[in-house]
Design a protein around this motif. Structure first.
Motif, short mmCIF file in Angstrom:
data_model
loop_
_atom_site.label_atom_id
_atom_site.label_comp_id
_atom_site.label_asym_id
_atom_site.label_seq_id
_atom_site.Cartn_x
_atom_site.Cartn_y
_atom_site.Cartn_z
N GLU A 88 16.41 -18.79 9.96
CA GLU A 88 15.68 -19.35 8.82
C GLU A 88 16.59 -20.21 7.96
OE1 GLU A 88 13.95 -16.00 6.85
OE2 GLU A 88 12.31 -15.80 8.32
N MET A 89 17.81 -19.73 7.71
CA MET A 89 18.75 -20.50 6.89
C MET A 89 19.13 -21.81 7.59
SD MET A 89 22.53 -19.48 5.46
CE MET A 89 23.36 -19.93 6.98
N LEU A 90 19.42 -21.73 8.89
CA LEU A 90 19.77 -22.94 9.64
C LEU A 90 18.61 -23.92 9.67
CD1 LEU A 90 21.83 -21.49 12.63
CD2 LEU A 90 22.68 -22.80 10.68
N GLY A 91 17.39 -23.39 9.74
CA GLY A 91 16.22 -24.27 9.72
C GLY A 91 16.14 -25.08 8.44
N ARG A 92 16.47 -24.45 7.30
CA ARG A 92 16.44 -25.16 6.03
C ARG A 92 17.55 -26.20 5.94
NH1 ARG A 92 15.57 -19.70 3.03
NH2 ARG A 92 13.31 -19.51 3.07
N ILE A 93 18.75 -25.81 6.41
CA ILE A 93 19.88 -26.75 6.36
C ILE A 93 19.62 -27.96 7.25
CG2 ILE A 93 22.32 -27.06 6.95
CD1 ILE A 93 22.72 -24.09 6.22
N THR A 94 19.20 -27.70 8.49
CA THR A 94 19.00 -28.82 9.42
C THR A 94 17.82 -29.69 9.00
OG1 THR A 94 17.74 -27.35 10.91
CG2 THR A 94 20.08 -27.66 11.38
N ALA A 95 16.87 -29.13 8.24
CA ALA A 95 15.79 -29.96 7.70
C ALA A 95 16.35 -30.97 6.70
CB ALA A 95 14.74 -29.08 7.03
N VAL A 96 17.35 -30.56 5.91
CA VAL A 96 18.02 -31.50 4.99
C VAL A 96 18.74 -32.58 5.79
CG1 VAL A 96 19.83 -31.74 3.24
CG2 VAL A 96 18.25 -29.80 3.14
N TYR A 97 19.48 -32.16 6.83
CA TYR A 97 20.20 -33.13 7.66
C TYR A 97 19.21 -34.12 8.29
CZ TYR A 97 24.26 -29.94 7.47
OH TYR A 97 25.32 -29.16 7.07
N HIS A 98 18.12 -33.60 8.77
CA HIS A 98 17.11 -34.45 9.41
C HIS A 98 16.54 -35.45 8.40
CE1 HIS A 98 13.35 -35.38 11.68
NE2 HIS A 98 14.16 -35.23 12.72
N ARG A 99 16.35 -34.99 7.16
CA ARG A 99 15.83 -35.85 6.09
C ARG A 99 16.79 -37.00 5.80
NH1 ARG A 99 14.50 -31.90 2.60
NH2 ARG A 99 16.18 -32.15 1.10
N TYR A 100 18.08 -36.75 5.99
CA TYR A 100 19.09 -37.79 5.78
C TYR A 100 19.22 -38.72 6.99
CZ TYR A 100 21.28 -36.37 1.34
OH TYR A 100 21.55 -36.13 0.01
N THR A 120 24.43 -26.94 15.64
CA THR A 120 24.66 -25.56 15.22
C THR A 120 25.03 -24.74 16.46
OG1 THR A 120 22.37 -24.83 15.55
CG2 THR A 120 22.91 -25.76 13.40
N GLY A 121 25.78 -23.67 16.25
CA GLY A 121 26.09 -22.80 17.38
C GLY A 121 27.36 -22.02 17.17
N PRO A 122 27.65 -21.10 18.11
CA PRO A 122 28.86 -20.28 18.00
C PRO A 122 30.10 -21.06 18.43
CG PRO A 122 27.66 -19.69 19.98
CD PRO A 122 26.82 -20.71 19.27
N VAL A 123 31.24 -20.72 17.82
CA VAL A 123 32.55 -21.23 18.23
C VAL A 123 33.49 -20.03 18.37
CG1 VAL A 123 32.18 -23.45 17.12
CG2 VAL A 123 33.31 -21.63 15.85
N LEU A 158 25.71 -32.15 1.56
CA LEU A 158 26.17 -30.77 1.50
C LEU A 158 25.63 -30.08 0.25
CD1 LEU A 158 27.88 -28.43 2.53
CD2 LEU A 158 29.90 -29.52 1.53
N CYS A 159 25.65 -30.77 -0.88
CA CYS A 159 25.07 -30.22 -2.12
C CYS A 159 23.60 -29.90 -1.93
CB CYS A 159 25.23 -31.21 -3.27
SG CYS A 159 26.92 -31.47 -3.83
N ASP A 160 22.87 -30.84 -1.36
CA ASP A 160 21.43 -30.64 -1.15
C ASP A 160 21.17 -29.46 -0.22
OD1 ASP A 160 21.17 -32.86 -2.71
OD2 ASP A 160 20.32 -34.16 -1.15
N ALA A 161 21.98 -29.31 0.82
CA ALA A 161 21.79 -28.21 1.77
C ALA A 161 22.04 -26.86 1.09
CB ALA A 161 22.72 -28.38 2.97
N LEU A 162 23.08 -26.76 0.28
CA LEU A 162 23.38 -25.51 -0.41
C LEU A 162 22.25 -25.13 -1.37
CD1 LEU A 162 27.19 -25.96 -1.17
CD2 LEU A 162 26.17 -24.44 0.52
N GLU A 163 21.74 -26.10 -2.09
CA GLU A 163 20.66 -25.82 -3.02
C GLU A 163 19.36 -25.47 -2.28
OE1 GLU A 163 20.29 -28.83 -6.07
OE2 GLU A 163 22.45 -28.87 -6.41
N GLU A 164 19.17 -26.09 -1.13
CA GLU A 164 17.96 -25.83 -0.34
C GLU A 164 17.89 -24.37 0.13
OE1 GLU A 164 14.35 -26.54 1.55
OE2 GLU A 164 15.45 -27.88 0.20
#
Length: 494
Positions: A31-43, A118-121, A158-164
């Protein structure tokens, strides 16, 4: 004939430095990654999923933890004959593989190429409390954009993603520096050897922990740490260390004052002056977008450990306090970092390809959200259809199919149905909000029992007998109304 020894059973335990993730944690992360990547996609960024395995040559040697085997990576040699195959390794981040991907597919990709991943390292590092050898990252990068406008955009995003995801403004700070400024300071010091440069960089990175006096000692002969152990210093003369101290103490009341101080710290270095100029441009671009120093600041103490950065570098730090394992207050700390790495693709192509990006530490950010009460709540499980009559399994499956068709998460109890109490215990352990109950009598009458498990738990804990009568947690309904009545309960919960 000798009796064969029994093979010992394998231990059921994760390897040191690794861990397992269960349902609620996996769901929270997704769920968290979905919100972050939605911000990235918006950019305007596009998704990329690259291989978890790379050649050691392609990954390069950029990790700071060089004392570990294979310089911090999990590596192995291919081929049946030892010493003759290619060396492969699990990726240690998502940036080095991006350089290989872009170099390999550059003729088919747009320039600039904007991607998120996104993914494991995996890192072959010494594990410790909260430090694992496998962890998740969430990256966004722009390849092929030489302007520092790309760096400024990454910081804003990055700011937008954290707030999202729920980190409020005032609870985080994105701190920005420039490796060219650091190189300029090293020039002003007269430090030219790569090993000595790296040692100075590592010392600068400790400024937050040891302060100005500690940095002076570490740049000189060395110092005793808190445990009483002696740490050898870099071995510089006192006057050589002054440009570093001027650099580290250059942070002023605002961006302009900090930049003026940095300009003095780099002295006559042209490269250092170029870095200060880039920071000025980043500050101007961010101010134009409304990102003031309550969110993004110029901070000379930011170094970043990876060896491939060539220009602006940045870190996102969470500024709210938590209690450590000893009950002491401390700031939560860094959850993301990145910067410009203009030479990483060049390793493959021979041509300079500008690039910049950021990586979020997914596990650390999730831990921060739990501290703020934005994650970690008990995940709601499926509606459980209990089994009272094994011969009616087709009817139970029909019920669960109807619920699923309406988008309701549901399952039939598939364990031994003999003990009905165990079925309700199972539902409770699954976090089920509702149990559906039907035996021969209910089927014959076209009825069904619906039990609101959450309300039942609340009543059992808090309510009097009279309140129980007014708010029954279990009721009977027509079989045809099963889906609607279950949905009513779920809607009330949401």
């Amino acid at each position: 004939m000798a009796k064969q020894k029994k093979q010992p059973r394998p231990k059921a335990e994760t390897p040191k430095g690794f861990r397992d993730y269960f349902g609620a944690e996996v769901t929270e992360r997704a769920e968290m990654l979905g919100r972050i990547t939605a911000v990235y996609h918006r950019y305007g960024f596009e998704a990329l999923e690259s291989s978890a395995v790379e050649t050691v040559e392609a990954l390069g040697k950029f990790l700071p933890d060089v004392d570990r085997p294979n310089e911090g990576v999990f590596a192995w040699q291919e081929g049946e004959e030892a010493g003759k195959g290619d060396w492969l390794a699990l990726r240690y981040d998502l940036t080095a593989p991006l350089a290989r991907v872009y170099a390999q597919h550059r003729n088919d990709l747009p320039t600039p190429y904007r991607r998120y991943a996104t993914g494991p390292v995996w890192r072959n590092e010494k594990p410790g409390p909260g430090r694992f050898r496998q962890f998740y990252q969430c990256d966004a990068d722009t390849v092929g954009a030489p302007s520092v406008a790309a760096d400024a955009e990454i910081c804003a995003m990055l700011c937008d993603a954290l707030e999202e995801v729920g980190i409020a403004r005032g609870d985080y700070l994105v701190r920005v520096n420039n490796r060219k400024v650091l190189e300029g300071v090293l020039e002003a010091m007269g430090v030219t050897e790569e090993a000595q440069k790296a040692a100075v960089m590592r010392t600068i990175d400790k400024f937050d922990k040891v302060g100005e006096a500690g940095v002076r000692e570490l740049l000189g002969k060395g110092r005793l740490d808190a445990s009483g152990a002696y740490i050898d210093g870099v071995g510089l003369a006192a006057e050589q260390a002054e440009p570093v101290i001027a650099f580290l103490t250059s942070k002023g009341a605002g961006a302009e004052e900090t930049l003026d101080n940095l300009q003095r710290a780099v002295g006559e270095s042209a490269l250092g002056a170029e870095g200060v100029g880039e920071l000025r441009e980043i500050a101007t671009l961010l101010a134009a977008q409304g990102y003031a120093d309550d969110r993004i600041v110029i901070d000379p103490s930011v170094v970043r450990g990876l060896g491939y950065y060539t220009g602006p570098v940045f870190e996102a730090e969470l500024t709210f306090e938590i209690l450590d394992e000893k009950g002491r207050k401390r700031q939560f700390g860094s959850v993301a970092g990145g910067g410009r790495y203009d030479d990483l693709v060049k390793r493959f192509t021979g041509q300079a390809v500008p690039a910049t990006g950021v990586s979020i530490g997914v596990d650390r950010l999730l831990a921060a959200l739990r501290e703020k009460g934005r994650a970690g709540a008990r995940a709601e499980g499926p509606v459980v259809v209990t089994v009272m009559d094994r011969a009616r399994m087709a009817d139970y499956q029909a019920m669960v199919a109807e619920l699923r068709q309406e988008g309701i998460r549901a399952e039939v109890y598939l364990g031994n149905p003999k003990n009905f109490g165990n079925q309700l215990k199972y539902a409770d352990r699954r976090g089920a909000p509702v149990a559906v109950i039907a035996g021969s009598e209910e089927f014959d009458n076209g009825r069904v029992q619906i039990k609101d498990l959450v309300l039942g738990a609340e009543i059992a804990e808090n309510a009097t007998l009279e309140e129980w009568k007014e708010r029954p947690s279990q009721f009977e309904a027509p079989r045809a109304e099963l889906v609607a009545r279950v949905q009513e309960i779920l809607d009330r919960r949401s």
